[in-house]
Enzyme design. Structure first.
Site, PDB file in Angstrom:
ATOM      1  N   ASP A  38       0.888  -1.181   0.000  1.00 58.68           N
ATOM      2  CA  ASP A  38       0.000   0.000   0.000  1.00 58.68           C
ATOM      3  C   ASP A  38       0.915   1.217   0.000  1.00 58.68           C
ATOM      4  O   ASP A  38       1.703   1.417   0.931  1.00 58.68           O
ATOM      5  CB  ASP A  38      -0.866  -0.038   1.270  1.00 58.68           C
ATOM      6  N   GLU A  73      -3.471   4.250  -2.684  1.00 60.83           N
ATOM      7  CA  GLU A  73      -3.947   3.861  -1.343  1.00 60.83           C
ATOM      8  C   GLU A  73      -5.443   4.094  -1.186  1.00 60.83           C
ATOM      9  O   GLU A  73      -6.156   3.216  -0.672  1.00 60.83           O
ATOM     10  CB  GLU A  73      -3.202   4.641  -0.258  1.00 60.83           C
ATOM     11  N   GLU A  74      -5.919   5.218  -1.635  1.00 64.60           N
ATOM     12  CA  GLU A  74      -7.340   5.535  -1.461  1.00 64.60           C
ATOM     13  C   GLU A  74      -8.221   4.544  -2.207  1.00 64.60           C
ATOM     14  O   GLU A  74      -9.249   4.095  -1.698  1.00 64.60           O
ATOM     15  CB  GLU A  74      -7.623   6.961  -1.930  1.00 64.60           C
TER      16      GLU A  74
HETATM   17  N1  APR Z   1      -1.023  -1.174  -8.809  1.00 65.52           N
HETATM   18  C1  APR Z   1       0.249  -0.910  -9.182  1.00 65.52           C
HETATM   19  N2  APR Z   1       0.745   0.344  -9.365  1.00 65.52           N
HETATM   20  C2  APR Z   1      -0.085   1.370  -9.113  1.00 65.52           C
HETATM   21  C3  APR Z   1      -1.429   1.165  -8.699  1.00 65.52           C
HETATM   22  C4  APR Z   1      -1.887  -0.166  -8.549  1.00 65.52           C
HETATM   23  N3  APR Z   1      -3.139  -0.445  -8.164  1.00 65.52           N
HETATM   24  N4  APR Z   1      -1.999   2.392  -8.543  1.00 65.52           N
HETATM   25  C5  APR Z   1      -1.061   3.305  -8.848  1.00 65.52           C
HETATM   26  N5  APR Z   1       0.093   2.700  -9.194  1.00 65.52           N
HETATM   27  C6  APR Z   1       1.349   3.344  -9.566  1.00 65.52           C
HETATM   28  C7  APR Z   1       1.171   4.571 -10.438  1.00 65.52           C
HETATM   29  O1  APR Z   1       2.250   4.619 -11.349  1.00 65.52           O
HETATM   30  C8  APR Z   1       1.308   5.710  -9.423  1.00 65.52           C
HETATM   31  O2  APR Z   1       1.785   6.915 -10.028  1.00 65.52           O
HETATM   32  O3  APR Z   1       1.982   3.774  -8.360  1.00 65.52           O
HETATM   33  C9  APR Z   1       2.346   5.142  -8.479  1.00 65.52           C
HETATM   34  C10 APR Z   1       2.351   5.791  -7.119  1.00 65.52           C
HETATM   35  O4  APR Z   1       1.023   5.797  -6.631  1.00 65.52           O
HETATM   36  P1  APR Z   1       0.607   6.929  -5.551  1.00 65.52           P
HETATM   37  O5  APR Z   1      -0.684   6.531  -4.981  1.00 65.52           O
HETATM   38  O6  APR Z   1       0.736   8.287  -6.120  1.00 65.52           O
HETATM   39  O7  APR Z   1       1.705   6.693  -4.415  1.00 65.52           O
HETATM   40  P2  APR Z   1       2.764   7.712  -3.759  1.00 65.52           P
HETATM   41  O8  APR Z   1       3.491   8.463  -4.776  1.00 65.52           O
HETATM   42  O9  APR Z   1       3.488   6.866  -2.774  1.00 65.52           O
HETATM   43  O10 APR Z   1       1.869   8.750  -2.959  1.00 65.52           O
HETATM   44  C11 APR Z   1       1.350   8.376  -1.725  1.00 65.52           C
HETATM   45  O11 APR Z   1      -0.803   9.214  -2.231  1.00 65.52           O
HETATM   46  O12 APR Z   1      -2.539   7.686  -2.192  1.00 65.52           O
HETATM   47  C12 APR Z   1      -1.917   8.707  -1.512  1.00 65.52           C
HETATM   48  O13 APR Z   1      -2.357   8.273   0.795  1.00 65.52           O
HETATM   49  C13 APR Z   1      -1.379   8.204  -0.213  1.00 65.52           C
HETATM   50  O14 APR Z   1      -0.686  10.353   0.585  1.00 65.52           O
HETATM   51  C14 APR Z   1      -0.229   9.146   0.017  1.00 65.52           C
HETATM   52  C15 APR Z   1       0.303   9.392  -1.370  1.00 65.52           C
END
Ligand code: APR
Length: 719
Positions: free
Chosen positions: A326, A344-345
């Site tokens: 996550d 995550e959401e």
């Molecule tokens: N499976 C695989 N890869 C994914 C998926 C999925 N279901 N969803 C997204 N990705 C990839 C995309 O390329 C995305 O740009 O992971 C990348 C990072 O996802 P983010 O959610 O933006 O993660 P992060 O950069 O760590 O940001 C975390 O975002 O969701 C919120 O609560 C979280 O505040 C935190 C922030």
């Protein structure tokens, strides 16, 4: 189930399968993946062969909220005296939960909050406006602040006449009935999973549904204020009011997922066969800074990690049976109860039982993670972020383990957020990410660790470089002997680059220690040049892998012909063997942890040693181990760059600059010195260490009424 972010149907990869394929026979069809097939990630065994966590057993570090052994379905609630204190969730049905009610004559009556809630919710509620009024009647502090525009939009506009009627006449009464069963479904105090404490908590899915129904109806006391010093300011939000006030299409789609979940799990008056009968376990892992891995001593060969890298698919769809990452916020769930709708959401709304972790999980510190085992998936979706859409029911086929948990293991690890991309190459920040992934991926059992399913962790909202983060996660998997399935989320160029790098590391027998050394060299390069040229975008990403290739070539040339590359100095970590058995190191770790699991994991000594850490260096490390310090470092780095630019411009002499890269002959200040120099200049706020718990000075005994008024006023104020 879900499709690619562009909503398009996933296209099969068009790249030819590279000739130098691994030892594993791979069909020559045009595949979207590179590396080893998923069968190898599962060690050519059944998807659920290996456990992520031991069976549920109550112990000094594992609270179980239902009776063991489980004899009924759903499990019967465990009973023990309630607690109204700072170590447990303050339940709205607790007798101590009071709320001041204004009377028409202006007087104030101290009421039981739960009685107010029951009165409000047992009235007929036929519209969204009436639902808002009912919720506000026991949240009077926010009467003029909360406007449930998203909820009104969904219930009054999105749903047609008949759907709206079904909601108010059937589903909402079921949600309310589920919520009002709180006193009999939760009969023992729910502990808070607080910082710096290793602890586990197991609840039945039915208990979780009841708690989430209360969150839906915003009944949890003291969880609404945003005051910095309030009791739960270091906890995520749990009441849904913020979601109801948010705007944007994704908010409506998230609400559809949540309402669909309640439709699935809340029984009707006549039939409770739909109540889920399983269990979910939450495990907070909290390491000690001085127990961190010394990455410069790890002899683990990177190429021995079975790597499957796929440009198609998602962690939740393709990572079945693996430890699914996550991409978290340190406040678990991030913006799920607000505008947010990225990885995550989305995970938290298609598997809403994860949301209950927000009720009791304090924000994660840099060396902490949260493992969640057993959450069920209830919805399918399409799209991503602004294009996210609920796309119907999901009957989760995942089998349950011996403790009745769906065998879906998810680990929340929060990456650092980089406002300026080049900061992420700072050694201390790369090390923070390594240690964060380590505490997320570490396997505290004697059995072989299942593989990890991850992706561009920290590389979306948090602005990280997936080329770097992929390597850091690969290093951790090498250290722990865990296969790695990596989803690049549609980026086939990065898939090929990461795969090519893995082949190189494999052919060179490069160890974690060697790659770490190369990354530290790159860090110096970026820092020295960082001030001169902005390092944004692809250039940095490509440069990193080109730099690594050059450095490995140099090392190769430096090794006399005919001699084999050492496994790496220091603690040699036997590699993961071809048969996929875990490395003895992680088995040893597993045995050690397994032995301690029944008691207190002696990998992480009890808090006393933590609280009494008296060495200034250790204190400084503890100080620095907080993400705010990481932000201060990044701030310091920016200031440092400006300093260098400034002095360059003035043609400054060779005097060592405070916190700077050091002039000719100038000594590099340590990170602590650099930070101190910035603290002195007021450029970074020094974080006070936690004051030791002060003993309460007991005043004269107060009357019950005085306590009541104080308690209720406290509730109203703290609310
Ligand atoms: N499976 C695989 N890869 C994914 C998926 C999925 N279901 N969803 C997204 N990705 C990839 C995309 O390329 C995305 O740009 O992971 C990348 C990072 O996802 P983010 O959610 O933006 O993660 P992060 O950069 O760590 O940001 C975390 O975002 O969701 C919120 O609560 C979280 O505040 C935190 C922030």
């Amino acid at each position: 189930m879900s499709q690619l972010p562009d909503g398009g149907i996933s296209k099969m990869g068009t790249e030819e399968q590279p000739d130098s394929q691994e030892d594993f026979p791979v069909p020559r069809r045009k595949e979207s993946w590179r590396g080893v097939p998923m069968e190898a990630i599962h060690r050519n065994l059944h998807l659920f062969e290996f456990e992520h966590l031991p069976p549920v057993a109550a112990g000094p570090l594992h609270w179980v909220m239902y009776e063991l052994p489980v004899r009924e379905s759903p499990p019967r609630p465990h009973k023990s005296p309630g607690k109204w204190d700072s170590e447990h969730v303050r339940l709205p049905c607790a007798p101590e939960s009071k709320y001041p009610r204004e009377n028409p004559d202006g007087s104030t009556t101290i009421d039981s909050r739960w009685e107010m809630i029951e009165r409000a919710l047992l009235q007929p509620i036929e519209s969204s406006a009436k639902l808002q009024a009912a919720i506000l009647s026991y949240n009077t502090t926010y009467r003029d602040q909360w406007h449930f525009r998203a909820l009104h939009h969904l219930l009054d506009e999105e749903l047609d006449e008949s759907e709206s009627r079904v909601f108010f006449e059937d589903l909402l009464p079921r949600i309310i009935r589920m919520a009002l069963r709180l006193p009999d479904l939760i009969q023992s105090p729910i502990p808070l999973l607080k910082q710096q404490k290793n602890a586990s908590l197991s609840l039945s899915q039915q208990q979780i549904a009841c708690l989430l129904a209360n969150a839906f109806l915003c009944t949890f006391p003291r969880r609404n204020t945003l005051k910095k010093r309030s009791e739960y300011s270091s906890f995520p939000d749990i009441n849904f009011n913020r979601l109801y006030q948010s705007t944007g299409s994704a908010v409506l789609e998230k609400l559809k997922c949540i309402i669909h979940y309640f439709r699935r799990v809340c029984p009707t008056e006549r039939d409770d066969s739909n109540v889920p009968t399983g269990v979910v376990t939450f495990v907070r892992r909290s390491g000690m800074p001085e127990h961190q891995v010394d990455w410069s001593q790890s002899g683990a060969p990177l190429g021995d990690v079975p790597l499957h890298v796929d440009a198609e698919g998602t962690i939740e769809d393709q990572g079945v049976g693996l430890l699914q990452v996550d991409f978290a916020n340190k406040y678990l769930g991030g913006g799920v109860l607000g505008h947010g709708c990225v990885q995550e959401e989305i995970r938290f709304v298609i598997c809403p039982e994860l949301l209950v972790g927000k009720l009791f999980t304090e924000s994660l510190r840099p060396f902490e993670s949260l493992v969640m085992l057993g959450a069920e998936r209830y919805s399918n979706y399409t799209g991503y972020a602004g294009s996210f859409e609920w796309s119907g029911n999901c009957d989760d086929p995942t089998p349950r383990d011996s403790s009745r948990r769906r065998q879906t293991a998810i680990v929340a690890i929060d990456a650092l957020r980089f406002a300026q991309s080049h900061h992420q190459y700072r050694e201390e920040l790369m090390e923070r990410e390594l240690n964060k992934a380590y505490i997320g991926f570490v396997h505290w059992m004697a059995t072989p660790p299942p593989g990890v399913a991850t992706g561009n962790w920290g590389c979306g909202a948090f602005g990280g470089d997936s080329y770097l983060k992929a390597l850091l996660q690969l290093m951790v998997c090498a250290q722990l002997g865990r296969p790695l399935a990596y989803y690049t989320f549609g980026n086939s160029e990065f898939r090929d680059d990461f795969h090519a790098m893995w082949l190189l590391l494999r052919s060179e027998r490069t160890t974690v220690q060697q790659l770490w050394g190369v990354l530290r060299s790159y860090s110096k390069l970026v820092r020295e040049k960082g001030a001169k040229e902005p390092r944004e975008g692809k250039a940095t990403k490509k440069k990193l892998y080109e730099f690594i290739r050059e450095e490995l070539r140099k090392e190769e040339a430096a090794v006399a012909p005919g001699t084999s590359r050492a496994a790496g100095a220091g603690e040699a970590v036997p590699p993961t063997t071809k048969s996929g058995r875990c490395s003895p190191e992680s088995e040893l770790l597993g045995k050690k942890a397994a032995r301690t699991n029944a008691h207190s994991p002696d990998l992480f000594p009890p808090q006393a040693s933590q609280e009494n850490s008296d060495s200034s260096q250790e204190q400084a490390i503890l100080m620095l181990s907080d993400d705010e310090e990481a932000s201060a470092m990044m701030e310091a780095a920016s200031l440092e760059a400006k300093l260098i630019l400034g002095e360059e411009a003035k043609g400054a002499g060779s005097v060592a600059r405070a916190g700077g890269a050091g002039g000719a002959g100038g000594r590099q200040l340590t990170l602590l010195e650099m930070l101190d120099s910035h603290y002195e200049k007021g450029q970074a706020s020094k974080r006070p260490r936690k004051a030791a718990a002060c003993s309460k000075v007991e005043g004269p005994a107060k009357s019950r009424r005085e306590n009541d008024v104080e308690g209720a006023t406290a509730d109203k104020d703290a609310d």
